[in-house]
Design an enzyme around this catalytic site. Structure first.
Site, PDB file in Angstrom:
ATOM      1  N   CYS A   1      19.643   0.362 -40.855  1.00 23.45           N
ATOM      2  CA  CYS A   1      20.329   1.227 -41.773  1.00 23.45           C
ATOM      3  C   CYS A   1      19.355   1.875 -42.865  1.00 23.45           C
ATOM      4  O   CYS A   1      18.473   1.035 -43.365  1.00 23.45           O
ATOM      5  CB  CYS A   1      21.446   0.672 -42.551  1.00 23.45           C
ATOM      6  SG  CYS A   1      22.410   1.653 -43.515  1.00 23.45           S
TER       7      CYS A   1
ATOM      8  N   ARG B   1      28.211  -4.321 -49.381  1.00 25.38           N
ATOM      9  CA  ARG B   1      29.480  -4.232 -48.687  1.00 25.38           C
ATOM     10  C   ARG B   1      30.030  -5.514 -48.223  1.00 25.38           C
ATOM     11  O   ARG B   1      31.158  -5.378 -47.491  1.00 25.38           O
ATOM     12  CB  ARG B   1      29.390  -3.145 -47.526  1.00 25.38           C
ATOM     13  CG  ARG B   1      28.949  -1.737 -47.919  1.00 25.38           C
ATOM     14  CD  ARG B   1      28.687  -0.965 -47.004  1.00 25.38           C
ATOM     15  NE  ARG B   1      28.039   0.539 -47.539  1.00 25.38           N
ATOM     16  CZ  ARG B   1      27.151   0.774 -48.027  1.00 25.38           C
ATOM     17  NH1 ARG B   1      26.115  -0.027 -48.414  1.00 25.38           N
ATOM     18  NH2 ARG B   1      26.942   1.885 -48.742  1.00 25.38           N
TER      19      ARG B   1
ATOM     20  N   CYS C   1      21.354   0.336 -46.412  1.00 27.50           N
ATOM     21  CA  CYS C   1      21.211  -1.298 -46.528  1.00 27.50           C
ATOM     22  C   CYS C   1      19.603  -1.807 -46.224  1.00 27.50           C
ATOM     23  O   CYS C   1      19.890  -2.730 -45.431  1.00 27.50           O
ATOM     24  CB  CYS C   1      22.262  -1.747 -45.823  1.00 27.50           C
ATOM     25  SG  CYS C   1      23.784  -0.684 -46.152  1.00 27.50           S
TER      26      CYS C   1
ATOM     27  N   CYS D   1      24.061   2.219 -38.140  1.00 27.63           N
ATOM     28  CA  CYS D   1      23.486   1.163 -37.611  1.00 27.63           C
ATOM     29  C   CYS D   1      22.895   1.482 -35.986  1.00 27.63           C
ATOM     30  O   CYS D   1      22.702   0.582 -35.323  1.00 27.63           O
ATOM     31  CB  CYS D   1      24.364   0.030 -37.358  1.00 27.63           C
ATOM     32  SG  CYS D   1      24.887  -0.488 -39.025  1.00 27.63           S
TER      33      CYS D   1
ATOM     34  N   GLU E   1      28.382   6.348 -44.781  1.00 26.84           N
ATOM     35  CA  GLU E   1      27.027   6.313 -44.197  1.00 26.84           C
ATOM     36  C   GLU E   1      27.142   5.844 -42.609  1.00 26.84           C
ATOM     37  O   GLU E   1      27.875   4.852 -42.213  1.00 26.84           O
ATOM     38  CB  GLU E   1      26.221   5.179 -44.622  1.00 26.84           C
ATOM     39  CG  GLU E   1      24.930   5.225 -44.224  1.00 26.84           C
ATOM     40  CD  GLU E   1      24.102   6.325 -44.505  1.00 26.84           C
ATOM     41  OE1 GLU E   1      24.283   6.977 -45.456  1.00 26.84           O
ATOM     42  OE2 GLU E   1      22.949   6.808 -43.465  1.00 26.84           O
TER      43      GLU E   1
ATOM     44  N   CYS F   1      29.880   1.697 -44.005  1.00 31.42           N
ATOM     45  CA  CYS F   1      28.423   1.989 -43.791  1.00 31.42           C
ATOM     46  C   CYS F   1      28.244   1.655 -42.231  1.00 31.42           C
ATOM     47  O   CYS F   1      28.251   0.388 -41.766  1.00 31.42           O
ATOM     48  CB  CYS F   1      27.626   0.962 -44.488  1.00 31.42           C
ATOM     49  SG  CYS F   1      25.829   1.490 -44.087  1.00 31.42           S
TER      50      CYS F   1
ATOM     51  N   SER G   1      30.448  -3.936 -42.326  1.00 28.18           N
ATOM     52  CA  SER G   1      31.221  -3.012 -42.019  1.00 28.18           C
ATOM     53  C   SER G   1      31.600  -3.337 -40.685  1.00 28.18           C
ATOM     54  O   SER G   1      32.691  -2.641 -40.126  1.00 28.18           O
ATOM     55  CB  SER G   1      30.427  -1.912 -41.870  1.00 28.18           C
ATOM     56  OG  SER G   1      30.387  -1.157 -43.259  1.00 28.18           O
TER      57      SER G   1
ATOM     58  N   HIS H   1      19.301  -6.134 -44.920  1.00 28.73           N
ATOM     59  CA  HIS H   1      18.885  -6.589 -43.690  1.00 28.73           C
ATOM     60  C   HIS H   1      17.436  -7.366 -43.845  1.00 28.73           C
ATOM     61  O   HIS H   1      17.272  -8.487 -42.841  1.00 28.73           O
ATOM     62  CB  HIS H   1      18.933  -5.301 -42.814  1.00 28.73           C
ATOM     63  CG  HIS H   1      20.411  -4.999 -42.267  1.00 28.73           C
ATOM     64  ND1 HIS H   1      21.246  -5.720 -41.863  1.00 28.73           N
ATOM     65  CD2 HIS H   1      20.961  -3.799 -42.886  1.00 28.73           C
ATOM     66  CE1 HIS H   1      22.233  -5.092 -41.557  1.00 28.73           C
ATOM     67  NE2 HIS H   1      22.032  -4.005 -42.363  1.00 28.73           N
TER      68      HIS H   1
END
Length: 573
Positions: A61, A485, A64, A555, A14, A552, A508, A68
């Site tokens: 994201c 993650r 995700c 962002c 991602e 990922c 990440s 968040h």
């Protein structure tokens, strides 16, 4: 002879990730990880009402989202001293657990499995032999000759069409692929089954979160979705029964399909239990606890304990201290007011972009200077790895019974020692193990919620601090979550009832961040060192290790053209 190669973009992740590696003697001698797009959500949040932060933060994201939203709403509640009712915390954990199971299955089949499975070889498979292989692994009801023959014929027609879709550009026929054609056909069939799993399991998020992927039912102080057994406009008995059916079906898929396939791949590639070790130091915040949150810290006693494991030593886990987190920008395209040599703690963090990289198109990054849009988080000035392997390592070292039992059983099945955990294969194994734990835990959470409702407890929100007039003039808070993650934290400073500062330290960033002021590599960079590469033009082995982290990078808040001009501007009032 030394050779530098570039993998850009890294696909089946991602977001946007670029890797530059120096090969020497057929293996990676050095690696540099670069995020090539800027995430600037922190600056968008400044000046806003803190109660709205989770709605914006989940747009960091498109995958995700839930994690968040959860970390953000927890941060604001921490600042305001709010403790949501138990039902609200259970609902949030249930959504999070379902999201993690969903995410890990998607990662295994649709993002990572193709590094180990040559789908084109599946055309050579005998469906009858494939059925016998599948039946030797589990009792999955679709393990029949007719099913596998149908998948093979369907894929053959797909190939004859000349449009390979998601399989275009793969390194098919690479000598590093080792599975027999029957195992390739088995994995291809389950790749397709996993698409059905995705569609069904995501309904849990829609039923409890309002929709998927961006949930709508969080609220500072609890949840916005009511619980009322007598109402069709609320979470009622029918809702809970439907969720239970989805969770049970999903758990069956994990047990009968995902985990058997994972063990089959692990047994076929044992040398990858010695490749990709990386930093060897692991950090977990801890999560999934029924206990109320503690000010400035994650709640204690969760499914996954928090702590630090140093140098792969599973004999002890050090306690987690949030005050030890800080971020460098020495090799990042940001600038700190007081210079880039010293790290800043997140509550004092700054997000000031300062791109100094080459003008595109370019051949190589200047890795001696700044080379990534990611910062370099450190814990007590240590570079650490976060994620499923970190959670399993910390849980094992902390003596958690569930983690230890699952890990020991898996290693016994593979005839492997604990050192295998610290590798590319170990990350895959850890992700599978925690998927099994979370699939079970989701049902435990549903039982807890069902029991509370049966006892007449329908509370989902504490509105005692909803009115900003009840807030202090200044406050700060942090929200932690063990996202799929890895460890995720959102940090907020509130002044005069508005967000003055906001920082998101994401998994990440911990793993994919560049070197720090002392030249210490991040987790990706360290794990790639020593990776063998048979064919530099088709670096399949590099993808195996970096995909084992489940990158990922998605962002980015701004999109710029090659001249640095915004492609589109959206103004949100």
């Amino acid at each position: 002879m030394s050779e530098r190669i570039v993998v850009d973009p890294v696909t089946r992740i991602e977001g946007h990730l670029r890797l530059e590696v120096r090969l020497d003697g057929g293996q990676v001698a050095e690696a540099w990880s670069s995020a090539t797009m800027w995430r600037g959500l922190e600056t968008i949040l400044e000046g806003r009402d803190p109660r709205d932060a989770w709605l914006f933060a989940q747009r960091i994201c498109g995958v995700c989202t839930t994690v968040h939203a959860l970390a953000s709403v927890r941060a604001v509640e921490d600042a305001l001293g709010l403790v949501p009712p138990p039902n609200a915390r259970t609902l949030r954990d249930l959504i999070a657990a379902a999201q993690a199971v969903h995410d890990h299955v998607v990662h295994f089949y649709h993002l990572h499995a193709l590094d180990w499975v040559d789908v084109t070889a599946a055309l050579k498979a005998d469906p009858g032999a494939t059925a016998r292989l599948a039946q030797s692994l589990s009792a999955h009801p679709r393990s029949t000759k007719a099913v596998f023959a149908g998948v093979r014929d369907r894929f053959a027609a797909f190939v004859r069409s000349g449009r390979l879709g998601p399989f275009t550009g793969g390194y098919w026929g690479h000598p590093a692929y080792r599975l027999p054609p029957e195992a390739d056909l088995l994995a291809l069939s389950h790749y397709l089954d996993a698409l059905d799993f995705q569609r069904d399991y995501a309904r849990v998020h829609a039923l409890l979160g309002g929709k998927n992927p961006h949930p709508q039912t969080y609220l500072v102080g609890g949840m916005a979705v009511p619980i009322d057994p007598a109402s069709q406009a609320a979470i009622n008995d029918d809702t809970l029964q439907e969720v239970r059916g989805l969770l049970l079906k999903g758990r069956d898929f994990v047990r009968q399909v995902y985990l058997p396939d994972l063990f089959a791949i692990a047994a076929a590639y044992p040398e990858w239990g010695r490749i990709g070790r990386g930093l060897g130091t692991y950090l977990a915040f801890g999560d999934y606890s029924a206990a109320p949150p503690r000010t400035g810290r994650p709640p204690a006693g969760g499914l996954f304990p928090g702590g630090l494991v140093r140098d792969g030593d599973l004999s002890r886990a050090e306690p987690f201290d949030p005050a030890r987190i800080a971020e460098y920008v020495t090799h990042s395209w940001f600038a700190y007011d007081k210079g880039d040599a010293e790290p800043l703690a997140p509550w004092s963090g700054e997000t000031r972009p300062a791109y100094t990289g080459p003008a595109p198109p370019y051949e190589h990054l200047d890795v001696e200077r700044k080379y990534s849009w990611l910062k370099s988080p450190r814990y007590g000035d240590l570079a650490v790895e976060v994620g499923p392997l970190a959670r399993i390592a910390v849980g094992y070292a902390a003596g958690d019974g569930g983690v230890r039992s699952a890990t020991d059983a898996a290693l016994t099945r593979l005839h492997a020692g604990r050192d295998v955990l610290f590798s590319t294969l170990g990350r895959m194994l850890a992700r599978g193990l925690e998927t099994g734990l979370l699939a079970d835990h989701a049902l435990d959470l549903l039982d807890r919620l069902t029991s509370a409702v049966a006892a007449g407890d329908l509370r989902v929100h504490d509105g005692s601090r909803w009115d900003p007039a009840t807030w202090p003039a200044s406050a700060r808070g942090v929200g932690f979550h063990e996202a799929p993650r890895g460890g995720l934290s959102h940090w907020v400073v509130i002044e005069n009832r508005r967000i003055a500062r906001y920082q998101a330290v994401v998994p990440s960033t911990w793993n994919a961040g560049p070197r720090d002021a002392a030249g210490r590599p991040g987790a990706y960079e360290a794990a790639l060192a020593g990776t063998p590469v048979a064919d530099p033009r088709r670096p399949l082995e590099i993808l195996r290790t970096v995909h084992s982290f489940d990158p990922c990078m998605a962002c980015a808040a701004h999109v710029l053209d090659a001249d640095g001009r915004p492609v589109v501007e959206v103004r949100v009032q």
